[in-house]
Design an enzyme around this catalytic site. Structure first.
Site, PDB file in Angstrom:
ATOM      1  N   ASP A  17       0.852  -0.809  -0.082  1.00  9.11           N
ATOM      2  CA  ASP A  17      -0.418  -0.045   0.218  1.00  9.11           C
ATOM      3  C   ASP A  17       1.534   1.016  -0.396  1.00  9.11           C
ATOM      4  O   ASP A  17       2.193   0.837  -0.475  1.00  9.11           O
ATOM      5  CB  ASP A  17      -1.007  -0.260   0.969  1.00  9.11           C
ATOM      6  CG  ASP A  17      -0.420  -0.149   2.489  1.00  9.11           C
ATOM      7  OD1 ASP A  17       0.376   0.019   2.386  1.00  9.11           O
ATOM      8  OD2 ASP A  17      -0.710   0.151   3.639  1.00  9.11           O
ATOM      9  N   CYS A  74       2.927  -3.803   4.054  1.00 10.06           N
ATOM     10  CA  CYS A  74       2.377  -2.317   4.231  1.00 10.06           C
ATOM     11  C   CYS A  74       3.124  -1.134   5.725  1.00 10.06           C
ATOM     12  O   CYS A  74       4.154  -1.485   5.856  1.00 10.06           O
ATOM     13  CB  CYS A  74       0.631  -2.467   4.969  1.00 10.06           C
ATOM     14  SG  CYS A  74       0.635  -3.263   5.489  1.00 10.06           S
ATOM     15  N   GLY A  75       2.209  -0.534   5.807  1.00  8.30           N
ATOM     16  CA  GLY A  75       2.757   0.469   7.325  1.00  8.30           C
ATOM     17  C   GLY A  75       3.505  -0.165   8.375  1.00  8.30           C
ATOM     18  O   GLY A  75       4.619  -0.672   8.782  1.00  8.30           O
ATOM     19  N   THR A  76       2.279  -1.716   8.832  1.00  6.73           N
ATOM     20  CA  THR A  76       2.880  -2.401  10.413  1.00  6.73           C
ATOM     21  C   THR A  76       3.468  -3.232   9.582  1.00  6.73           C
ATOM     22  O   THR A  76       3.796  -4.957  10.632  1.00  6.73           O
ATOM     23  CB  THR A  76       1.949  -2.713  11.149  1.00  6.73           C
ATOM     24  OG1 THR A  76       0.378  -3.017  10.577  1.00  6.73           O
ATOM     25  CG2 THR A  76       2.189  -1.115  11.909  1.00  6.73           C
ATOM     26  N   GLY A  77       2.660  -4.021   8.214  1.00  8.40           N
ATOM     27  CA  GLY A  77       2.599  -5.318   8.041  1.00  8.40           C
ATOM     28  C   GLY A  77       1.577  -6.607   7.846  1.00  8.40           C
ATOM     29  O   GLY A  77       0.916  -7.385   8.071  1.00  8.40           O
ATOM     30  N   GLY A  79      -1.851  -5.650   8.664  1.00  9.77           N
ATOM     31  CA  GLY A  79      -3.586  -5.586   8.071  1.00  9.77           C
ATOM     32  C   GLY A  79      -2.883  -6.835   7.011  1.00  9.77           C
ATOM     33  O   GLY A  79      -4.059  -7.412   6.114  1.00  9.77           O
ATOM     34  N   MET A  80      -2.090  -6.576   5.870  1.00 12.45           N
ATOM     35  CA  MET A  80      -1.536  -7.380   5.399  1.00 12.45           C
ATOM     36  C   MET A  80      -1.377  -9.027   5.105  1.00 12.45           C
ATOM     37  O   MET A  80      -1.858 -10.170   4.807  1.00 12.45           O
ATOM     38  CB  MET A  80      -0.136  -6.755   4.139  1.00 12.45           C
ATOM     39  CG  MET A  80       0.068  -5.690   3.853  1.00 12.45           C
ATOM     40  SD  MET A  80      -0.835  -5.714   1.984  1.00 12.45           S
ATOM     41  CE  MET A  80      -0.838  -4.239   1.373  1.00 12.45           C
ATOM     42  N   HIS A 107      11.000 -24.691   9.150  1.00  8.65           N
ATOM     43  CA  HIS A 107      10.054 -25.245   9.661  1.00  8.65           C
ATOM     44  C   HIS A 107       7.823 -23.959   9.168  1.00  8.65           C
ATOM     45  O   HIS A 107       7.159 -24.989   9.603  1.00  8.65           O
ATOM     46  CB  HIS A 107       9.549 -24.767  11.176  1.00  8.65           C
ATOM     47  CG  HIS A 107      10.619 -24.471  12.118  1.00  8.65           C
ATOM     48  ND1 HIS A 107      10.840 -24.854  13.258  1.00  8.65           N
ATOM     49  CD2 HIS A 107      12.006 -25.455  11.468  1.00  8.65           C
ATOM     50  CE1 HIS A 107      12.356 -25.801  13.262  1.00  8.65           C
ATOM     51  NE2 HIS A 107      12.216 -25.590  12.710  1.00  8.65           N
ATOM     52  N   ARG A 141       7.850 -33.311  10.090  1.00 10.09           N
ATOM     53  CA  ARG A 141       7.041 -32.951  10.883  1.00 10.09           C
ATOM     54  C   ARG A 141       6.545 -32.239  10.294  1.00 10.09           C
ATOM     55  O   ARG A 141       5.471 -31.097  11.206  1.00 10.09           O
ATOM     56  CB  ARG A 141       8.009 -33.532  12.753  1.00 10.09           C
ATOM     57  CG  ARG A 141       8.966 -32.383  12.226  1.00 10.09           C
ATOM     58  CD  ARG A 141      10.012 -32.358  14.230  1.00 10.09           C
ATOM     59  NE  ARG A 141      10.584 -31.472  14.818  1.00 10.09           N
ATOM     60  CZ  ARG A 141      11.920 -31.453  14.193  1.00 10.09           C
ATOM     61  NH1 ARG A 141      12.540 -31.705  12.560  1.00 10.09           N
ATOM     62  NH2 ARG A 141      12.440 -30.512  14.260  1.00 10.09           N
ATOM     63  N   HIS A 142       7.003 -30.486  10.683  1.00 12.47           N
ATOM     64  CA  HIS A 142       6.495 -29.686   9.932  1.00 12.47           C
ATOM     65  C   HIS A 142       5.916 -29.448   8.785  1.00 12.47           C
ATOM     66  O   HIS A 142       5.120 -28.947   9.014  1.00 12.47           O
ATOM     67  CB  HIS A 142       8.473 -28.968   9.386  1.00 12.47           C
ATOM     68  CG  HIS A 142       9.064 -28.792  10.186  1.00 12.47           C
ATOM     69  ND1 HIS A 142       8.787 -28.193  11.640  1.00 12.47           N
ATOM     70  CD2 HIS A 142      10.309 -28.927   9.869  1.00 12.47           C
ATOM     71  CE1 HIS A 142      10.360 -28.502  12.115  1.00 12.47           C
ATOM     72  NE2 HIS A 142      11.323 -28.360  11.013  1.00 12.47           N
TER      73      HIS A 142
END
Ligand code: RB5
Length: 154
Positions: A17, A74-77, A79-80, A107, A141-142
Site C-alpha cells: 500500500d 504495508c505500514g506495520t505488515g 493488515g497485509m 518450519h 514433521r514440519h
C-alpha cells in the site's frame, strides 16, 4: 565451453500500500539484483490506497498456484498478513528479524513474506528478503504440523 548450472528461481509477486510504496521499490530492485523476476501487483505511488486490495491481488495468485511465492508490505505488515492468511494454502509470515525469517521458511514453509515499512529499515528489509528467498523448507514433521492446520476454518 563449460556450462554453469544455476538453480532457477521462480518469479515472485509483490504488492504494497502507500505506506510501503518506497520500500516495495527497494525490495523489487534488490530481488532483481538477486536474479529473481518480480511481478508488481501495485500500488504504484504514494497516494492513499486500501491494503486489502493488494493483499488479495498477491494472496489469490499464491493460493491458486500462479506464483509459488509472494511478498506484501504495508505500514506495520499487520493488515497485509491478516488479509493474506484468509486465502487457502497461503502461509503469510510477518517478520522483522532474521531468525524468524529463516524459521518461517524452515518450519512453516511460508509462501508470503510480509514486511512493515514503518517498523523496519530498508537494509533490514533486504536482509530478510535474502534470508527468506534462500532458506528451504525442512519438510518432515514440519509438513505434518502444517497439514494439521491447513483445513482450519473451512
Ligand atoms: C495505512 O495507514 C496503514 O494502516 C497500513 O499500511 C497498515 O499498517 C495496516 O495494517
Amino acid at each position: 565451453m563449460s556450462e554453469t548450472k544455476t538453480a532457477s528461481i521462480s518469479p515472485v509477486i509483490i504488492g504494497c500500500d502507500h505506506a510501503a510504496y518506497t520500500m516495495k521499490e527497494c525490495v523489487k530492485a534488490f530481488l532483481t539484483e538477486m536474479g529473481v523476476d518480480v511481478v508488481d501487483a501495485g500500488c504504484h505511488g504514494l497516494e492513499s490506497v486500501n491494503y486489502p486490495d493488494f493483499a488479495r491481488e498477491v494472496a489469490q495468485k499464491v493460493s491458486d498456484g500462479t506464483y509459488e511465492r509472494g511478498i506484501l508490505l504495508c505500514g506495520t505488515g499487520l493488515g497485509m498478513s491478516m488479509a493474506a492468511n484468509r486465502f487457502k494454502g497461503v502461509r503469510a509470515a510477518l517478520v522483522s528479524d532474521g531468525f524468524s525469517a529463516r524459521m518461517s521458511r524452515e518450519h512453516n514453509n511460508s509462501n508470503v513474506l510480509v514486511l512493515g515499512a514503518r517498523v523496519i529499515g530498508e537494509s533490514l528489509a533486504q536482509d530478510l528478503v535474502r534470508i527468506w528467498m534462500e532458506t528451504p523448507f525442512g519438510g518432515g514433521r514440519h509438513q505434518e504440523r502444517i497439514d494439521m492446520f491447513e483445513g482450519f476454518g473451512s
